[in-house]
Write a protein that holds these residues in place. Structure first.
Motif, PDB file in Angstrom:
ATOM      1  N   ARG A 217     -31.100 -33.311  44.117  1.00 58.04           N
ATOM      2  CA  ARG A 217     -30.039 -32.700  45.307  1.00 58.04           C
ATOM      3  C   ARG A 217     -30.417 -33.010  46.835  1.00 58.04           C
ATOM      4  O   ARG A 217     -29.870 -33.450  47.773  1.00 58.04           O
ATOM      5  CB  ARG A 217     -29.674 -31.233  45.046  1.00 58.04           C
ATOM      6  N   ILE A 218     -31.800 -32.480  46.804  1.00 63.59           N
ATOM      7  CA  ILE A 218     -32.225 -32.830  47.858  1.00 63.59           C
ATOM      8  C   ILE A 218     -32.409 -34.332  48.425  1.00 63.59           C
ATOM      9  O   ILE A 218     -32.086 -34.492  49.553  1.00 63.59           O
ATOM     10  CB  ILE A 218     -33.808 -32.130  48.119  1.00 63.59           C
ATOM     11  N   LEU A 219     -32.849 -35.322  47.440  1.00 69.69           N
ATOM     12  CA  LEU A 219     -32.976 -36.408  47.950  1.00 69.69           C
ATOM     13  C   LEU A 219     -31.593 -37.114  48.168  1.00 69.69           C
ATOM     14  O   LEU A 219     -31.358 -37.873  49.059  1.00 69.69           O
ATOM     15  CB  LEU A 219     -33.627 -37.233  46.811  1.00 69.69           C
ATOM     16  N   ARG A 220     -30.655 -36.563  47.844  1.00 75.23           N
ATOM     17  CA  ARG A 220     -29.147 -36.958  47.508  1.00 75.23           C
ATOM     18  C   ARG A 220     -28.769 -36.815  49.040  1.00 75.23           C
ATOM     19  O   ARG A 220     -27.894 -37.669  49.775  1.00 75.23           O
ATOM     20  CB  ARG A 220     -28.302 -36.608  46.553  1.00 75.23           C
ATOM     21  N   ASN A 221     -29.094 -35.456  49.546  1.00 74.87           N
ATOM     22  CA  ASN A 221     -28.532 -35.334  50.884  1.00 74.87           C
ATOM     23  C   ASN A 221     -28.840 -36.010  52.242  1.00 74.87           C
ATOM     24  O   ASN A 221     -28.495 -36.188  53.238  1.00 74.87           O
ATOM     25  CB  ASN A 221     -28.817 -33.935  51.237  1.00 74.87           C
ATOM     26  N   VAL A 222     -30.351 -36.785  52.045  1.00 76.85           N
ATOM     27  CA  VAL A 222     -30.661 -37.586  52.857  1.00 76.85           C
ATOM     28  C   VAL A 222     -30.539 -39.235  52.704  1.00 76.85           C
ATOM     29  O   VAL A 222     -31.081 -39.921  53.317  1.00 76.85           O
ATOM     30  CB  VAL A 222     -32.426 -37.421  52.906  1.00 76.85           C
ATOM     31  N   LYS A 223     -30.163 -39.579  51.526  1.00 76.93           N
ATOM     32  CA  LYS A 223     -30.019 -40.941  51.264  1.00 76.93           C
ATOM     33  C   LYS A 223     -28.852 -41.390  52.016  1.00 76.93           C
ATOM     34  O   LYS A 223     -27.761 -41.096  52.314  1.00 76.93           O
ATOM     35  CB  LYS A 223     -29.346 -40.818  49.683  1.00 76.93           C
ATOM     36  N   ILE A 224     -29.357 -42.722  52.453  1.00 75.37           N
ATOM     37  CA  ILE A 224     -28.036 -43.559  53.160  1.00 75.37           C
ATOM     38  C   ILE A 224     -26.818 -43.683  52.149  1.00 75.37           C
ATOM     39  O   ILE A 224     -26.951 -44.243  51.275  1.00 75.37           O
ATOM     40  CB  ILE A 224     -28.907 -44.741  53.965  1.00 75.37           C
TER      41      ILE A 224
END
Length: 337
Positions: A217-224
């Protein structure tokens, strides 16, 4: 080196010698018809295909534009400024991404982590992160699932993340040593995979991470957004449906790796390291940069490992390729080694 000469046989990139599955090639052609469209920003169909492929839930999967995007986003988002432990020699992007995120990086010198596991576990930083490439690039050494589980457990006790890079594990003869299923019960574990390596999609750029739902979830929020093209998504979906391609690939690698290591070891001045991967680390009596240039003049490109932290200037790495191509490498080495 930026070599694109069709007359040069490239042993410097560790790509699947079986190439791209036919199904993925067909999918790429279909994807051209969508070149005027924006791709699905969430890569939802690709994520669903990867979830089925790994046996995990969609909430445990993050798709990326190759593995590198995930490495850099992980460091900048989940471990910025923390202490990081990196075994060396290994893939240089762990150090580069960690330093860019302001991490305090320390190194653990080992040519085979399985032999030094006790010392490595004792060095796991509190509230930090450890990177483990399994099998390791460039050495080809591999630790077992039991040994990796021990690292994950010890790290968990110290509130430390474990970044397990398994980009080559599907091309080994023991893919069952993967810890990817553990992400459902270990919050501190992220497993990295790459279709670049497993399915030969180097130019298409598709990688993925398996991790806890919160980490994803955290990584999806910062993914381009839109970082994975329509064509890449289509090719990735098609590739992971073709498990027989991996079976064929492992058979080629088993046969050709043994052939290549046996023949290279008979050449004076050449010493091959044992390898579980689709590449071989070679120690030479010549300077590696000089040897690379000599081989290039004979139409063969190898990886000069002089810039790998923890290795000297007498190592090259060669990918396992087809028998015809491997014979070209052997003839070139015999002429210049």
């Amino acid at each position: 080196m930026g070599i694109r000469d069709p007359h040069i046989v490239d042993f410097s990139s560790n790509i699947n010698p079986a190439g791209i599955p036919d199904s993925a090639v067909s999918a790429l052609r279909r994807g051209l018809g969508r070149a005027a469209e924006y791709p699905d920003a969430g890569s939802l169909d690709l994520v669903s295909a990867l979830a089925r492929y790994t046996g995990l839930g969609r909430a445990n999967i993050l798709a990326g534009n190759g593995a590198a995007e995930i490495i850099y986003n992980f460091c900048s988002t989940l471990v910025p400024g923390r202490r990081v432990l990196v075994p060396v020699p290994t893939f240089a992007e762990y150090e580069a991404a960690s330093r860019l995120a302001g991490c305090r990086v320390s190194f653990f010198k080992t040519m085979n982590l399985a032999d030094d596991l006790d010392r490595f576990v004792s060095r796991i930083p509190k509230d930090g992160c450890v990177f483990v490439c399994n099998p390791n690039n460039p050495t080809g050494s591999m630790i077992s699932k039991k040994q990796m589980s021990r690292i994950v457990a010890a790290a968990s006790a110290r509130s430390c993340m474990v970044f397990a890079d398994e980009c080559f594990i599907e091309l080994t003869q023991n893919p069952e040593e993967s810890v990817i299923s553990m992400v459902k019960r270990r919050e501190n574990l992220l497993v990295l995979r790459s279709l670049t390596k497993s399915f030969g999609l180097a130019g298409v750029r598709v990688g993925y991470a398996a991790a806890s739902k919160e980490t994803v979830r955290i990584l999806r929020n910062v993914k381009i957004p839109w970082s994975i093209s329509c064509m890449a998504q289509e090719a990735g979906i098609a590739a992971v449906k073709d498990r027989r391609h991996l079976q064929r690939s492992r058979k080629i690698i088993r046969t050709e790796s043994e052939f290549l290591r046996n023949k290279m070891s008979q050449i004076p001045g050449i010493q091959c390291s044992p390898s579980s991967a689709n590449f071989v680390l070679v120690r030479t009596r010549q300077d590696s940069a000089r040897l690379q240039k000599k081989l290039l003049r004979r139409g063969v490109l190898v990886r000069d490992c002089g810039n790998f932290r923890g290795l000297g200037s007498n190592y090259i790495r060669v990918a396992v390729r087809t028998r015809r191509e491997n014979l070209l490498l052997l003839r070139a080495l015999e002429a210049v080694a």
